[in-house]
Structures are given as structure tokens and as C-alpha cells.
Design an enzyme around this catalytic site. Structure first.
Site, PDB file in Angstrom:
ATOM      1  N   ASP A 125      -7.563  -1.013  -0.570  1.00  0.00           N
ATOM      2  CA  ASP A 125      -7.165  -2.383  -0.923  1.00  0.00           C
ATOM      3  C   ASP A 125      -7.669  -3.418   0.092  1.00  0.00           C
ATOM      4  O   ASP A 125      -7.422  -4.607  -0.073  1.00  0.00           O
ATOM      5  CB  ASP A 125      -5.643  -2.502  -1.117  1.00  0.00           C
ATOM      6  CG  ASP A 125      -4.842  -1.886  -0.002  1.00  0.00           C
ATOM      7  OD1 ASP A 125      -5.422  -1.431   0.998  1.00  0.00           O
ATOM      8  OD2 ASP A 125      -3.594  -1.869  -0.126  1.00  0.00           O
TER       9      ASP A 125
ATOM     10  N   HIS B 210      -2.412  -3.523   3.979  1.00  0.00           N
ATOM     11  CA  HIS B 210      -1.036  -3.878   4.336  1.00  0.00           C
ATOM     12  C   HIS B 210      -0.633  -3.190   5.641  1.00  0.00           C
ATOM     13  O   HIS B 210      -1.026  -2.046   5.891  1.00  0.00           O
ATOM     14  CB  HIS B 210      -0.068  -3.436   3.229  1.00  0.00           C
ATOM     15  CG  HIS B 210      -0.372  -4.014   1.883  1.00  0.00           C
ATOM     16  ND1 HIS B 210      -1.242  -3.405   0.998  1.00  0.00           N
ATOM     17  CD2 HIS B 210       0.070  -5.144   1.278  1.00  0.00           C
ATOM     18  CE1 HIS B 210      -1.305  -4.137  -0.114  1.00  0.00           C
ATOM     19  NE2 HIS B 210      -0.524  -5.200   0.038  1.00  0.00           N
TER      20      HIS B 210
ATOM     21  N   HIS C 264       4.679   2.623   4.144  1.00  0.00           N
ATOM     22  CA  HIS C 264       5.748   1.608   4.191  1.00  0.00           C
ATOM     23  C   HIS C 264       7.143   2.238   4.238  1.00  0.00           C
ATOM     24  O   HIS C 264       8.118   1.527   4.453  1.00  0.00           O
ATOM     25  CB  HIS C 264       5.680   0.695   2.961  1.00  0.00           C
ATOM     26  CG  HIS C 264       4.444  -0.145   2.890  1.00  0.00           C
ATOM     27  ND1 HIS C 264       4.048  -0.968   3.926  1.00  0.00           N
ATOM     28  CD2 HIS C 264       3.513  -0.286   1.911  1.00  0.00           C
ATOM     29  CE1 HIS C 264       2.916  -1.588   3.575  1.00  0.00           C
ATOM     30  NE2 HIS C 264       2.563  -1.181   2.375  1.00  0.00           N
TER      31      HIS C 264
ATOM     32  N   ASP D 229      -5.395   0.411   5.781  1.00  0.00           N
ATOM     33  CA  ASP D 229      -4.932  -0.171   4.516  1.00  0.00           C
ATOM     34  C   ASP D 229      -4.769  -1.683   4.733  1.00  0.00           C
ATOM     35  O   ASP D 229      -4.500  -2.120   5.847  1.00  0.00           O
ATOM     36  CB  ASP D 229      -3.588   0.469   4.149  1.00  0.00           C
ATOM     37  CG  ASP D 229      -3.078   0.026   2.794  1.00  0.00           C
ATOM     38  OD1 ASP D 229      -3.342   0.735   1.813  1.00  0.00           O
ATOM     39  OD2 ASP D 229      -2.411  -1.035   2.716  1.00  0.00           O
TER      40      ASP D 229
END
Ligand SMILES: [Zn+2]
Length: 350
Positions: free
Chosen positions: A253, A166, A127, A164
Site C-alpha cells: 500500500d 501505515h 496493528h 507498509d
């Protein structure tokens, strides 16, 4: 196989607020599962102690003032960037060792010392933007490694697969106009999860148009949907791009029991994904693949996932766990429609 596991004690010294989900226990669990399986004894697994990244290599990806701000905050003992992304006294050291470990790992693979690697690091990176710490990330480790492979090893085609839960906004944005890095993101639809980006119409720009592929998965999507995504999009995209090196942002995740997300993978689904990535690596890169840890907030799932990944990289039989989840037909139908849309618009698949 010779597999490097990059790890450093600084990775568990970086810590955000009490109770923060991106906790040092994530790595302790991964190390416990790998150690309990006896993989540090004669299996071909090397525990690699990283060296700090050269700052010039970070400046290819991040602003100099920004990096210095992380260092200053660490020297002061701590400080906040956002509500959920904060520095303690060890964060800067951990971050430059994580980025350096990624470079150590890809260098050793390029030199033929190891076959593949897993960078078991904190803080994560995908990120982190050019001048912005974001979503628990400070230095974009995988972007630094991709840039190093292009600039120091003269490679021209790096494929990054980010599974991931996200979207890897920082990685995508770093290479958005580059045809040398193919970014493939598989993540929960940004309308339902942080950071709110990564939609199928984000396909790159300029010379990089077509070299960003986003599979925004419906909440609840699991093993069936991910299998379709690999068969119908990711394997064809790899075949068109013919990568010279594969880098993976791995996040556990995407598992159904993760406390922060709503996807539906099981440990068996993760094993399927890793096995498909090994096949893609064997087909195009002579097996050259390096994984970088991003998220994963259920502590046991972190351990199970890390163990299965190391087993896959070593080429030994993987441990089965008895977790199970079935995705709904609605999810599967949504994924099929998403895949049809991507197959009719992604330039690499036309
Ligand atoms: Zn994540």
C-alpha cells in the site's frame, strides 16, 4: 536459494464485509502472478503449509481472554471489533495459521532448511495490540515470530523493518521497552493517515530507548525518498545494531496507486527496497530474513509486488513493470530534513 512461501487456503476464507479492501482477492492475485511466472516449478520455491500456532506463544504478545474472544466470535459465525475490523467463521483459524506459519518459517530458516521466507497471509497483524483487534489485524504475526526467535532460539537482536504505508503501532508498542527488538517504521506521516502514530520522537522507553526508529514520510514520498531513508538511516542503524535476524512487515500500500494511501513508491522502488534489505541480511544475519504480508489494496499491485519479492528472495532476475511516478521536490526536501532530524536524535546513530 531455498525460499518458503507460507500459504493456506484458510487465508482466503477469512473475509470481512462485501467490498472491504482487505479482501481474499489480494492473495489470489499474488498467487496468480507467482504461479504464472512458473516459480513453483524447480526455482527453489517451496509452498509451505503452516501449522497452527501454540497458544502459549500468542499469549506472549496478546491477552488470553482477547484471543478467546476471537475464537468465540468465529464459532458464532462472526462479529465486529471496530467499524472496519470484523470476524467471520474462518477468522480464528486463519489467524492462528498465519501466526503459526510465521513460526514455521523462522524455525526452518534457523535450522538451515530454507534460506528465507515470505508469509503470504491474511489476516495481517501489525496493528493488533495486546488486547485489541485493530486496522484489519487480529494476531500480530511478526511480533509472535520475534518473540519466538528470542525465547526459543535464544536470539538477542531482532531487527523489524515495517514498510507498509501505515505505522505498525502494535509491533512498536509490543517491543517499546525492549533493546532486543529494533523496530524501524517507514510509513506515511500519521497526521495524514491511520493509525495516527509513528512520529520521529517515538524512540522507545527505558532499556528500549533508541530501539524504535520512525520515518514518518510526507504524502507523495516515493523511490527517491525511500532510497535516501535506506542509505542515510536504515543501513547505518543496522550497522550499529548488528541484527541476528531480520523480519519485515511488507505492505504494497506504499505504492502510488494504492486506493487507501498517498505515498509514491513504484514497483521499481519496491525492488530497490527488497534488494537493500537482502544486502543488510547478507551483511549481518547470513541472509536470514522473513517477510510478513500486511497491507496493499490495489489488486494488480499486490500481485506484481508479491512476485518481485519472491524473485528477490530466490535470487533470480526480477520482472520489470512499466509503472512510473515522480515525487515532487517538496517531498524530497522534506525527507532530507526528516533524515537530518533523525540522524541528530536517534541514539543508535549518535
Ligand atoms: Zn497498510
Amino acid at each position: 536459494m531455498v525460499t518458503d512461501l507460507v500459504y493456506h487456503e484458510s487465508f482466503v476464507k477469512h473475509e470481512m464485509s462485501i467490498g472491504h479492501p482487505e479482501s481474499p482477492d489480494r492473495l489470489r492475485s499474488a498467487m496468480r502472478y507467482i504461479n504464472d511466472r512458473g516459480l513453483f516449478e524447480g526455482s527453489g520455491l517451496t509452498l509451505l503449509n503452516p501449522t497452527p500456532v501454540k497458544l502459549e506463544e500468542v499469549y506472549q504478545i496478546h491477552g488470553e481472554r482477547y484471543l478467546q474472544s476471537i475464537k468465540e466470535r468465529s464459532e458464532r459465525g462472526g462479529g465486529f471489533y471496530t467499524l472496519d475490523t470484523e470476524v467471520n467463521a474462518h477468522t480464528y483459524n486463519a489467524a492462528i495459521l498465519a501466526a503459526g506459519g510465521g513460526i514455521n518459517a523462522v524455525d526452518r530458516i534457523m535450522m538451515g532448511i530454507s534460506d528465507n521466507a515470505f508469509v503470504l497471509c491474511r489476516p495481517p497483524g501489525h496493528h493488533a495490540e495486546y488486547e485489541r483487534a485493530f486496522g484489519f489485524c487480529f494476531i500480530n504475526n511478526i511480533a509472535v515470530a520475534a518473540s519466538h526467535l528470542i525465547q526459543q532460539h535464544g536470539l538477542n537482536r531482532i531487527m523489524i523493518v515495517d514498510y507498509d504505508a501505515h505505522h505498525g503501532n502494535g509491533t512498536q508498542n509490543t517491543f517499546y521497552s525492549s533493546p532486543q527488538v529494533l523496530y524501524v517504521g517507514l510509513h506515511q506521516d500519521g497526521r495524514s493517515l491511520f493509525p495516527g502514530s509513528g512520529f520521529p520522537d517515538e524512540m522507545g522507553e527505558g532499556k528500549g530507548f533508541g530501539y524504535t526508529v520512525n520515518l514518518a514520510m510526507y504524502p507523495g514520498a516515493g523511490d527517491v525518498s525511500y532510497n535516501l531513508a535506506f542509505t542515510d538511516v536504515i543501513e547505518p542503524v543496522a550497522s550499529a545494531f548488528k541484527p541476528e535476524f531480520i523480519l519485515v512487515s511488507v505492505g504494497f500500500d506504499s505504492h502510488y496507486n494504492d486506493p487507501l494511501t498517498s505515498l509514491g513508491l513504484t514497483s521499481s522502488g519496491f525492488r530497490m527496497i527488497n534488494s537493500k534489505l537482502s544486502e543488510i541480511a547478507s551483511a549481518y544475519t547470513s541472509g536470514k530474513i522473513a517477510y510478513f504480508l500486511e497491507g496493499g489494496y490495489n489488486i494488480e499491485t499486490m500481485g506484481m509486488g508479491a512476485l518481485n519479492l519472491v524473485e528477490e528472495l530466490l535470487g533470480i532476475s526480477t520482472t520489470a513493470f512499466d509503472d512510473s511516478y515522480s515525487e515532487s521536490n517538496t517531498c524530497t526536501e522534506y525527507t532530507k530534513a526528516l533524515i537530518d532530524r533523525i540522524r541528530s536524535t536517534a541514539p543508535l546513530l549518535l
